[in-house]
Design a protein around this motif. Structure first.
Motif, PDB file in Angstrom:
ATOM      1  N   LEU A  86       0.862  -1.193   0.000  1.00 15.02           N
ATOM      2  CA  LEU A  86       0.000   0.000   0.000  1.00 15.02           C
ATOM      3  C   LEU A  86       0.889   1.230   0.000  1.00 15.02           C
ATOM      4  CD1 LEU A  86      -2.443  -1.161   2.842  1.00 15.02           C
ATOM      5  CD2 LEU A  86      -3.103  -0.827   0.454  1.00 15.02           C
ATOM      6  N   HIS A  87       0.355   2.368  -0.374  1.00  7.69           N
ATOM      7  CA  HIS A  87       1.123   3.591  -0.208  1.00  7.69           C
ATOM      8  C   HIS A  87       1.319   3.777   1.305  1.00  7.69           C
ATOM      9  CE1 HIS A  87       0.458   4.371  -4.405  1.00  7.69           C
ATOM     10  NE2 HIS A  87      -0.846   4.255  -4.234  1.00  7.69           N
ATOM     11  N   VAL A  88       2.563   3.860   1.734  1.00  7.91           N
ATOM     12  CA  VAL A  88       2.806   3.882   3.196  1.00  7.91           C
ATOM     13  C   VAL A  88       2.647   5.317   3.707  1.00  7.91           C
ATOM     14  CG1 VAL A  88       4.386   3.228   5.043  1.00  7.91           C
ATOM     15  CG2 VAL A  88       4.278   1.849   2.962  1.00  7.91           C
ATOM     16  N   THR A  89       1.401   5.665   3.929  1.00  3.18           N
ATOM     17  CA  THR A  89       1.024   7.012   4.375  1.00  3.18           C
ATOM     18  C   THR A  89       0.501   6.932   5.810  1.00  3.18           C
ATOM     19  OG1 THR A  89      -1.228   6.631   3.682  1.00  3.18           O
ATOM     20  CG2 THR A  89       0.254   7.562   2.025  1.00  3.18           C
ATOM     21  N   LYS A  90       0.182   8.090   6.368  1.00  2.00           N
ATOM     22  CA  LYS A  90      -0.375   8.083   7.730  1.00  2.00           C
ATOM     23  C   LYS A  90      -1.699   7.314   7.780  1.00  2.00           C
ATOM     24  CE  LYS A  90      -2.184  12.854   7.305  1.00  2.00           C
ATOM     25  NZ  LYS A  90      -2.112  12.844   5.807  1.00  2.00           N
ATOM     26  N   GLU A  91      -2.464   7.349   6.682  1.00  2.27           N
ATOM     27  CA  GLU A  91      -3.753   6.626   6.664  1.00  2.27           C
ATOM     28  C   GLU A  91      -3.508   5.112   6.651  1.00  2.27           C
ATOM     29  OE1 GLU A  91      -2.988   9.206   4.543  1.00  2.27           O
ATOM     30  OE2 GLU A  91      -4.138  10.684   5.692  1.00  2.27           O
ATOM     31  N   THR A  92      -2.520   4.703   5.855  1.00  7.63           N
ATOM     32  CA  THR A  92      -2.167   3.282   5.855  1.00  7.63           C
ATOM     33  C   THR A  92      -1.673   2.888   7.242  1.00  7.63           C
ATOM     34  OG1 THR A  92      -1.681   3.280   3.503  1.00  7.63           O
ATOM     35  CG2 THR A  92      -0.587   1.592   4.814  1.00  7.63           C
ATOM     36  N   GLY A  93      -1.002   3.816   7.911  1.00  6.22           N
ATOM     37  CA  GLY A  93      -0.546   3.560   9.280  1.00  6.22           C
ATOM     38  C   GLY A  93      -1.715   3.227  10.196  1.00  6.22           C
ATOM     39  N   ASP A 159      -3.503  -5.539  -1.478  1.00  2.00           N
ATOM     40  CA  ASP A 159      -2.683  -5.004  -2.562  1.00  2.00           C
ATOM     41  C   ASP A 159      -3.308  -3.726  -3.119  1.00  2.00           C
ATOM     42  OD1 ASP A 159      -0.560  -4.950  -4.273  1.00  2.00           O
ATOM     43  OD2 ASP A 159      -1.111  -6.740  -5.417  1.00  2.00           O
ATOM     44  N   ASP A 160      -2.442  -2.866  -3.653  1.00  2.00           N
ATOM     45  CA  ASP A 160      -2.902  -1.635  -4.301  1.00  2.00           C
ATOM     46  C   ASP A 160      -2.161  -1.528  -5.632  1.00  2.00           C
ATOM     47  OD1 ASP A 160      -3.424   0.953  -5.142  1.00  2.00           O
ATOM     48  OD2 ASP A 160      -3.290   1.825  -3.141  1.00  2.00           O
ATOM     49  N   GLY A 161      -2.795  -2.016  -6.692  1.00  2.00           N
ATOM     50  CA  GLY A 161      -2.159  -1.967  -8.012  1.00  2.00           C
ATOM     51  C   GLY A 161      -1.912  -3.343  -8.598  1.00  2.00           C
ATOM     52  N   ASN A 373      -0.455  12.833  -7.000  1.00  2.00           N
ATOM     53  CA  ASN A 373      -1.074  13.097  -5.694  1.00  2.00           C
ATOM     54  C   ASN A 373      -0.297  12.452  -4.554  1.00  2.00           C
ATOM     55  OD1 ASN A 373      -1.854  10.548  -6.535  1.00  2.00           O
ATOM     56  ND2 ASN A 373      -3.805  10.601  -5.467  1.00  2.00           N
ATOM     57  N   LEU A 374       0.382  11.347  -4.851  1.00  2.00           N
ATOM     58  CA  LEU A 374       1.176  10.702  -3.806  1.00  2.00           C
ATOM     59  C   LEU A 374       2.656  11.022  -3.951  1.00  2.00           C
ATOM     60  CD1 LEU A 374      -1.127   7.777  -3.788  1.00  2.00           C
ATOM     61  CD2 LEU A 374      -0.076   8.458  -1.641  1.00  2.00           C
ATOM     62  N   GLY A 375       3.084  11.318  -5.188  1.00  2.00           N
ATOM     63  CA  GLY A 375       4.493  11.652  -5.401  1.00  2.00           C
ATOM     64  C   GLY A 375       4.825  13.037  -4.878  1.00  2.00           C
ATOM     65  N   ALA A 377       2.434  15.127  -3.261  1.00  2.00           N
ATOM     66  CA  ALA A 377       1.639  15.524  -2.088  1.00  2.00           C
ATOM     67  C   ALA A 377       1.487  14.302  -1.180  1.00  2.00           C
ATOM     68  CB  ALA A 377       0.294  16.092  -2.526  1.00  2.00           C
ATOM     69  N   GLU A 378       0.448  14.267  -0.368  1.00  2.00           N
ATOM     70  CA  GLU A 378       0.337  13.194   0.638  1.00  2.00           C
ATOM     71  C   GLU A 378      -0.742  12.176   0.320  1.00  2.00           C
ATOM     72  OE1 GLU A 378       0.330  14.657   4.864  1.00  2.00           O
ATOM     73  OE2 GLU A 378       0.505  16.557   3.812  1.00  2.00           O
ATOM     74  N   GLY A 379      -1.243  12.185  -0.921  1.00  2.00           N
ATOM     75  CA  GLY A 379      -2.332  11.258  -1.240  1.00  2.00           C
ATOM     76  C   GLY A 379      -3.656  11.798  -0.722  1.00  2.00           C
ATOM     77  N   HIS A 380      -4.640  10.907  -0.684  1.00  2.00           N
ATOM     78  CA  HIS A 380      -5.983  11.335  -0.282  1.00  2.00           C
ATOM     79  C   HIS A 380      -6.009  11.691   1.199  1.00  2.00           C
ATOM     80  CE1 HIS A 380      -6.647   9.531  -4.006  1.00  2.00           C
ATOM     81  NE2 HIS A 380      -7.415   8.521  -3.691  1.00  2.00           N
ATOM     82  N   PRO A 381      -6.850  12.635   1.553  1.00  2.00           N
ATOM     83  CA  PRO A 381      -7.018  12.968   2.962  1.00  2.00           C
ATOM     84  C   PRO A 381      -7.574  11.789   3.765  1.00  2.00           C
ATOM     85  CG  PRO A 381      -7.936  14.674   1.547  1.00  2.00           C
ATOM     86  CD  PRO A 381      -7.626  13.506   0.657  1.00  2.00           C
ATOM     87  N   VAL A 384     -11.379  10.352   3.523  1.00  2.00           N
ATOM     88  CA  VAL A 384     -11.835   9.377   2.513  1.00  2.00           C
ATOM     89  C   VAL A 384     -11.154   8.027   2.694  1.00  2.00           C
ATOM     90  CG1 VAL A 384     -12.706  10.723   0.558  1.00  2.00           C
ATOM     91  CG2 VAL A 384     -10.288  10.322   0.762  1.00  2.00           C
ATOM     92  N   MET A 385      -9.874   8.051   3.115  1.00  2.86           N
ATOM     93  CA  MET A 385      -9.206   6.762   3.317  1.00  2.86           C
ATOM     94  C   MET A 385      -9.872   5.993   4.455  1.00  2.86           C
ATOM     95  SD  MET A 385      -7.243   6.771   0.819  1.00  2.86           S
ATOM     96  CE  MET A 385      -6.645   5.112   1.059  1.00  2.86           C
ATOM     97  N   ASP A 386     -10.551   6.700   5.344  1.00  7.31           N
ATOM     98  CA  ASP A 386     -11.314   6.057   6.417  1.00  7.31           C
ATOM     99  C   ASP A 386     -12.312   5.061   5.813  1.00  7.31           C
ATOM    100  OD1 ASP A 386     -12.213   5.608   9.004  1.00  7.31           O
ATOM    101  OD2 ASP A 386     -13.636   7.287   8.976  1.00  7.31           O
ATOM    102  N   SER A 388     -12.262   3.757   2.595  1.00  8.20           N
ATOM    103  CA  SER A 388     -11.603   2.697   1.812  1.00  8.20           C
ATOM    104  C   SER A 388     -10.997   1.651   2.743  1.00  8.20           C
ATOM    105  CB  SER A 388     -10.483   3.285   0.958  1.00  8.20           C
ATOM    106  OG  SER A 388     -10.944   4.430   0.302  1.00  8.20           O
ATOM    107  N   PHE A 389     -10.321   2.124   3.790  1.00 11.78           N
ATOM    108  CA  PHE A 389      -9.602   1.183   4.645  1.00 11.78           C
ATOM    109  C   PHE A 389     -10.527   0.463   5.632  1.00 11.78           C
ATOM    110  CE2 PHE A 389      -5.141   3.201   3.932  1.00 11.78           C
ATOM    111  CZ  PHE A 389      -5.085   2.569   2.697  1.00 11.78           C
ATOM    112  N   SER A 390     -11.698   1.021   5.919  1.00 10.65           N
ATOM    113  CA  SER A 390     -12.686   0.261   6.698  1.00 10.65           C
ATOM    114  C   SER A 390     -13.148  -0.927   5.861  1.00 10.65           C
ATOM    115  CB  SER A 390     -13.886   1.139   7.056  1.00 10.65           C
ATOM    116  OG  SER A 390     -13.480   2.150   7.940  1.00 10.65           O
TER     117      SER A 390
HETATM  118  N1  ADE Z   1      -4.106   6.170  -2.074  1.00 10.15           N
HETATM  119  C1  ADE Z   1      -4.409   7.440  -2.297  1.00 10.15           C
HETATM  120  N2  ADE Z   1      -4.231   8.198  -1.206  1.00 10.15           N
HETATM  121  C2  ADE Z   1      -3.787   7.370  -0.225  1.00 10.15           C
HETATM  122  C3  ADE Z   1      -3.427   7.562   1.128  1.00 10.15           C
HETATM  123  N3  ADE Z   1      -3.492   8.751   1.709  1.00 10.15           N
HETATM  124  N4  ADE Z   1      -3.018   6.479   1.800  1.00 10.15           N
HETATM  125  C4  ADE Z   1      -2.955   5.269   1.212  1.00 10.15           C
HETATM  126  N5  ADE Z   1      -3.289   5.034  -0.050  1.00 10.15           N
HETATM  127  C5  ADE Z   1      -3.713   6.076  -0.775  1.00 10.15           C
END
Ligand code: ADE
Length: 449
Positions: A86-93, A159-161, A373-375, A377-381, A384-386, A388-390
């Motif tokens: 997954l994109h290793v972001t704070k939301e993925t955290g 998986d993402d992708g 958006n991920l390269g 910036a920080e990806g989705h806020p 919304v990831m709340d 997707s990840f739920s």
């Molecule tokens: N895909 C798009 N935005 C994301 C985010 N903030 N975290 C994980 N996956 C994403």
């Protein structure tokens, strides 16, 4: 491209069987906080900053936190290993912490070489999650990290992708799996091709196709975060510009909507006649990309397909045009031809490269043509990831509780609805419910004029 990916996985595998670790390769193991635990992150000392990021994200992800609370005592994922790309972001955290609280042992790697937030990777590693990810991985490092999480012999995959799923079908064919999930449109498209060829070897749930995913994440999440990436890398004024959005799926719709909201004139290019009509009636100009080329100031690709902005189109663009990609893979803009045919290339600032074409026009490419958006910036806020990840957490649990034959599945309707209701209640919104009389009316045919 597919062949290159497969080769990279094969190469990684071969290297492992020879089992010759260089001292440099060994060094990451010394970062282990316990003998059993391994990880490889940019700098573990970034953990304190990562902790703040996660606290901020958690405050905006009430649905996922409610799921964490629901299962924290029963720990239904106890004894199971999950490998996630997954994109290793704070939301993925926040998802990673939730799966761990539910009992799982998690092996996490990035789903894009550019998208890892290093402080988040550090805090997760320090909390006992096996993270193998850092921002700016080479292609080889990216594939080595995929290999590392797969060599944990996981029971479940997130998986993402599609890179993990495809590796499990082409290279790691002996790993037995309960099942997996897929987060994004591009990954689901690859899995549909696998399914059509009759090759699927375990059940996979397409999280992407949940209402509570694509209607919000793909549209509002990518819409906002794509603009965010463009602004962080260029800081140009959007008002008064001509924005060309290539592709009018849920992502393209979101991007076009946000460009319009900021005062841009929007042109949409499409190959699908229904979507083209929809874009027209949403108020946008619709035309072929070759016609839009000399008109646009900013071009954003969102198709999931390759070469949708070929070099022949780039050569027609005006001096100063900005190019960005919001699709999962960096195949949408013909970056190779841009590199090979430009007379010079210069980095103006982070994530902004200037290419001078033979006709002297300067073209500005953002985030090297990788998903902006991920390269940049920080990806989705988090909000919304709340959603997707739920869906991810509940779909993984569903796979564990229900033995499904190999196939591609949609998220269960009840899970989708539960996520929507958890979100609404988490943000303090209540809605009406249907009365018995209305229920009867809606399910009967007798009552007419
Ligand atoms: N895909 C798009 N935005 C994301 C985010 N903030 N975290 C994980 N996956 C994403």
């Amino acid at each position: 491209m597919e062949k290159e990916r497969k080769n990279a996985m094969e190469m990684g595998k071969e290297k492992k069987t020879k089992n010759k670790e260089s001292p440099k390769e060994k060094s990451w193991r010394t970062l282990s906080v316990s003998k059993r635990q391994t990880y490889k992150v940019k700098d573990i000392r970034l953990a304190h900053s990562g902790a703040n990021q996660l606290a901020w994200a958690e405050a905006h992800m009430p649905a996922l936190i409610a799921i964490r609370d629901e299962y924290k005592r029963s720990k239904p994922l106890e004894g199971l290993r999950i490998a996630a790309a997954l994109h290793v972001t704070k939301e993925t955290g926040v998802l990673a912490r939730t799966l761990k609280t539910m009992g799982a042992e998690l092996y996490l790697t990035a789903s894009n070489p550019m998208s890892t937030q290093d402080d988040v990777a550090a805090i997760l590693a320090s909390e006992g999650i096996h993270v193998f990810a850092w921002k700016g991985e080479t292609d080889k490092e990216y594939y080595d990290n995929l290999k590392r999480v797969l060599e944990s012999k996981p029971n479940l995959i997130i998986d993402d992708g599609g890179d993990l799923h495809i590796a499990l079908h082409e290279v790691y064919k002996n790993i037995k799996l309960i099942g997996g999930t897929e987060e994004t449109t591009t990954g689901v498209n690859r899995l549909k091709a696998l399914q059509k060829a009759g090759l699927m070897r375990y059940p996979i749930i397409s999280v992407n196709d949940a209402n509570t995913k694509y209607l919000f994440d793909n549209r509002y999440g990518t819409g906002q975060s794509t603009i965010d990436g463009i602004l962080r890398s260029t800081n140009v004024l959007i008002a008064g510009k001509c924005a060309v959005v290539v592709g009018y799926g849920w992502v393209g719709r979101g991007i076009a909507m946000r460009f319009h909201g900021l005062g841009a004139r929007v042109i949409v290019t499409e190959i699908n006649p229904f979507r083209a009509l929809e874009a027209l009636m949403d108020g946008f100009d619709v035309m072929p990309i070759s016609k839009a080329a000399p008109m646009g100031d900013i071009f954003v690709t969102a198709t999931g397909n390759k070469n949708v902005i070929p070099i022949s189109v780039i050569n027609k663009m005006k001096d100063g045009a900005i190019l960005a990609n919001s699709g999962h893979f960096d195949v949408e803009i013909d970056v190779n031809s841009l590199k090979n045919t430009s007379s010079s290339v210069k980095t103006i600032r982070q994530y902004l490269d200037e290419y001078t074409l033979k006709n002297k026009h300067k073209i500005y490419l953002l985030a090297e043509g990788r998903l902006v958006n991920l390269g940049a910036a920080e990806g989705h806020p988090s909000e919304v990831m709340d959603l997707s990840f739920s869906n991810q957490a509940l779909s993984i649990l569903y796979l564990v509780n229900n033995k499904l034959p190999p196939n591609l599945y949609n998220v269960l309707g009840e899970i989708d609805e539960k996520v929507a209701r958890l979100k609404l209640s988490g943000i303090g919104i209540s809605i009406d419910s249907v009365s018995e009389e209305q229920e009867r009316y809606m399910s009967g045919w007798k009552m007419g004029t």
